[in-house]
Structures are given as structure tokens and as C-alpha cells.
Design an enzyme around this catalytic site. Structure first.
Site, PDB file in Angstrom:
ATOM      1  N   LYS A 187       0.803  -1.232   0.000  1.00 16.12           N
ATOM      2  CA  LYS A 187       0.000   0.000   0.000  1.00 16.12           C
ATOM      3  C   LYS A 187       0.836   1.282   0.000  1.00 16.12           C
ATOM      4  CE  LYS A 187      -4.393  -1.069   2.054  1.00 16.12           C
ATOM      5  NZ  LYS A 187      -5.238  -0.879   3.231  1.00 16.12           N
ATOM      6  N   ASP A 218     -10.070   3.599   2.297  1.00 18.38           N
ATOM      7  CA  ASP A 218     -10.298   2.899   3.572  1.00 18.38           C
ATOM      8  C   ASP A 218     -11.075   3.766   4.572  1.00 18.38           C
ATOM      9  OD1 ASP A 218      -9.083   0.467   2.893  1.00 18.38           O
ATOM     10  OD2 ASP A 218      -7.096   1.183   3.476  1.00 18.38           O
TER      11      ASP A 218
END
Ligand code: ATR
Length: 277
Positions: A70, A107
Site C-alpha cells: 500500500k 479505507d
């Protein structure tokens, strides 16, 4: 680059076999009658850039990115969203028709959308949030909470230095609470969030004392295996409103699917059932 006749998306990680994202996106593709596919892509760290740069040439319109890539993927994106920069991680890539790569992080959005769907009258500005944990998931959630106007974030992590690093970065709104003191701030909370891996199948339980919780407090967990963690069960027994972690996973997938396949998908019981199957 021309838009492919059969657009592909996927999730890049290592390992990736456990990912539930393919179940989710394939459910949506079927449901909306969209031609396309979504596949798990196991990619070693040293191959990450080569793979990502090759994907648009074989019909990929974008991917999700999960652990451990990520942060690394940010090095070779051409554009980053503000929230990806703030969070310091990318979970969604969009391969644009002009050949550039756009990186976003959904997220925090997924977290907020999950709580808002489960508790429509939640007003983030109404009271403090207790955040347990200070890892990657906590970063995304803290950015989203601050953006929504939560007045105070009471942050408690086993390793205090990580809380301090987040406070140094995200500012005065954060108040640090020692891990062993976390139970003492529950009575102040409008919402309590477990962002640690505690309570996940195979991990120890989250044992923070909950007896100070007010009955109307929202209590939510990012862990979704099991769906009803002991932490959520204990909060429910205190009369709290509990929100399980599966919804965060499902909602974080919405912006990517919409950008890749041109349809804003719904998070509903049929999707939950497909992903739990
Ligand atoms: P993620 O990206 O999912 O947040 P992470 O960055 O590894 O994963 O963070 C895991 C979080 O769970 C951290 O807050 C970690 O606490 P430390 O910073 O002290 O490591 C927390 N965590 C994991 N195991 C724990 C345990 N046994 N007790 C308390 N906290 C734990």
C-alpha cells in the site's frame, strides 16, 4: 490507450489467497450485468512496479492494493488523491485512458460509510471518538474522523510512541491515552473503534475494560473474521450500538468499482451473503 472490450480489475497483494475482494467485485459484476472480471494478483515486492505498469496493456482498468504494497505503490503513481497523501497509503489504482496511474485511498471512506449506513443518525461532531490501535488502519480512520469533524480523538495503542507519531502528524485534536488506561475513557466516547488485529481468528482477544461505556455509544471493529468479535459481543451486552467490520471492507470497494466499471454499486445483504459464502 483504448478502453478494453472486457475491462479487468483485481487486487494486488502478497499473500492474496485470503482476499474477499474478488467475491465482492464479481458479485457486483454479475448483479449489474457488466462484462469484466476481478482477479487476485499475487505480486512480490521486487516485481510490483513492473507488474503495475504492464497491467493497463492487458486490459486492466485499475486494481486494489493490499498488504504489503500500500505504501510502496505510491512511488510510481502519476497522481495521488489528497486522502491518499494524508493517509500515506494507496488501496485503489485507476489506470486512465491517457496512460497515467491515479492512486486513491478509500479505507477511511469505507469506515465512515459503514458506520453511517448502520447508524444513519450518527453525528460525528457530537462527541469524542476512542481509537484503539495506531497502525495503518488507524491512520485511515483518524484522517476520516478528523475530516468529518469529530471534536476529539482519544488514541490508545500498546506502543505509545506510535500514538505520539500520529499526534505529531495529525495535531491537537488527538489526545493520547495509555494502553492500560483505555478503559477509563470509555464513558466519554460517542464512538469506540478497534483498529487493532486483536480479536481476529487466531489472535488474542481485545481485553480493554468496557464497563464505563454509555448504552448509546457506537462500538465498531475493523476485524470481520469472526463477524461478531468478543469485543462487539461485550459492547452489545452493555447496550451499545455495534457495527461489525465487514461493512468497512465492502464500502471501501465502492469508489473503485464505480471508477473502473462505470456503475456505483450497492452494499446490501445480498453482497454480504456473497462475500461471507
Ligand atoms: P494495520 O495496518 O492493520 O493497522 P498494523 O500497522 O500492523 O496493522 O497495526 C496493528 C495494530 O494492532 C497496532 O496498533 C498494534 O499495536 P502496536 O503498535 O503496539 O504493535 C496492534 N496490536 C497487534 N497485536 C497486539 C497485541 N497483542 N496487543 C495490543 N495491540 C496489538
Amino acid at each position: 490507450m483504448m478502453r478494453p472490450a472486457v475491462p479487468l480489475a483485481g487486487v494486488i497483494g502478497n499473500p492474496i489467497g485470503h482476499s474477499r475482494s474478488p467475491l465482492m467485485h464479481r458479485h457486483w459484476l454479475r448483479r449489474y450485468g457488466i462484462r469484466g472480471d476481478y482477479v487476485p494478483l499475487q505480486v512480490a515486492e521486487g516485481d510490483l512496479e513492473t507488474v503495475v505498469r504492464a497491467l493497463p496493456r492487458m486490459g486492466f482498468v485499475g486494481t486494489n492494493v493490499t498488504l504489503p504494497h500500500k505504501a510502496a505503490v505510491m512511488r510510481f503513481t502519476d497522481h495521488l488523491s489528497d486522502r491518499a497523501i494524508l493517509i500515506g497509503a494507496v488501496n485503489t489504482l485507476i489506470f486512465r485512458e491517457d496512460g497515467t496511474i491515479y492512486g486513491d485511498n478509500t479505507d477511511g471512506y469505507g469506515f465512515m460509510a459503514n458506520v453511517r449506513q448502520a447508524v444513519p443518525d450518527w453525528d460525528p461532531k457530537a462527541g469524542p471518538a476512542v481509537v484503539l490501535g495506531a497502525g495503518g488502519a488507524a491512520r485511515a480512520i483518524i484522517v476520516a474522523l478528523a475530516d468529518a469533524g469529530v471534536p476529539t480523538i482519544l488514541l490508545s495503542n500498546r506502543t505509545r510512541a506510535k500514538s505520539e507519531a500520529l499526534k505529531a502528524e495529525f495535531g491537537q485534536r488527538i489526545k493520547i491515552v495509555d494502553w492500560v488506561q483505555a478503559g477509563n475513557v470509555m464513558e466519554d466516547a460517542a464512538i469506540v473503534i478497534n483498529t487493532t488485529s486483536l480479536g481476529m481468528t487466531g489472535q488474542p482477544e481485545l481485553r480493554v475494560p468496557l464497563d464505563g461505556l454509555q448504552p448509546n455509544t457506537i462500538v465498531t471493529d475493523i476485524v470481520y473474521a469472526p463477524l461478531q468479535t468478543l469485543f462487539l459481543q461485550r459492547a452489545a451486552a452493555m447496550g451499545c450500538v455495534t457495527v461489525d467490520g465487514l461493512g468497512m471492507l465492502l464500502h471501501q470497494g465502492v469508489p473503485g468499482f464505480e471508477r473502473w466499471f462505470g456503475k456505483r454499486p450497492e452494499v446490501d445483504d445480498a453482497l454480504r451473503a456473497a462475500v461471507l459464502s
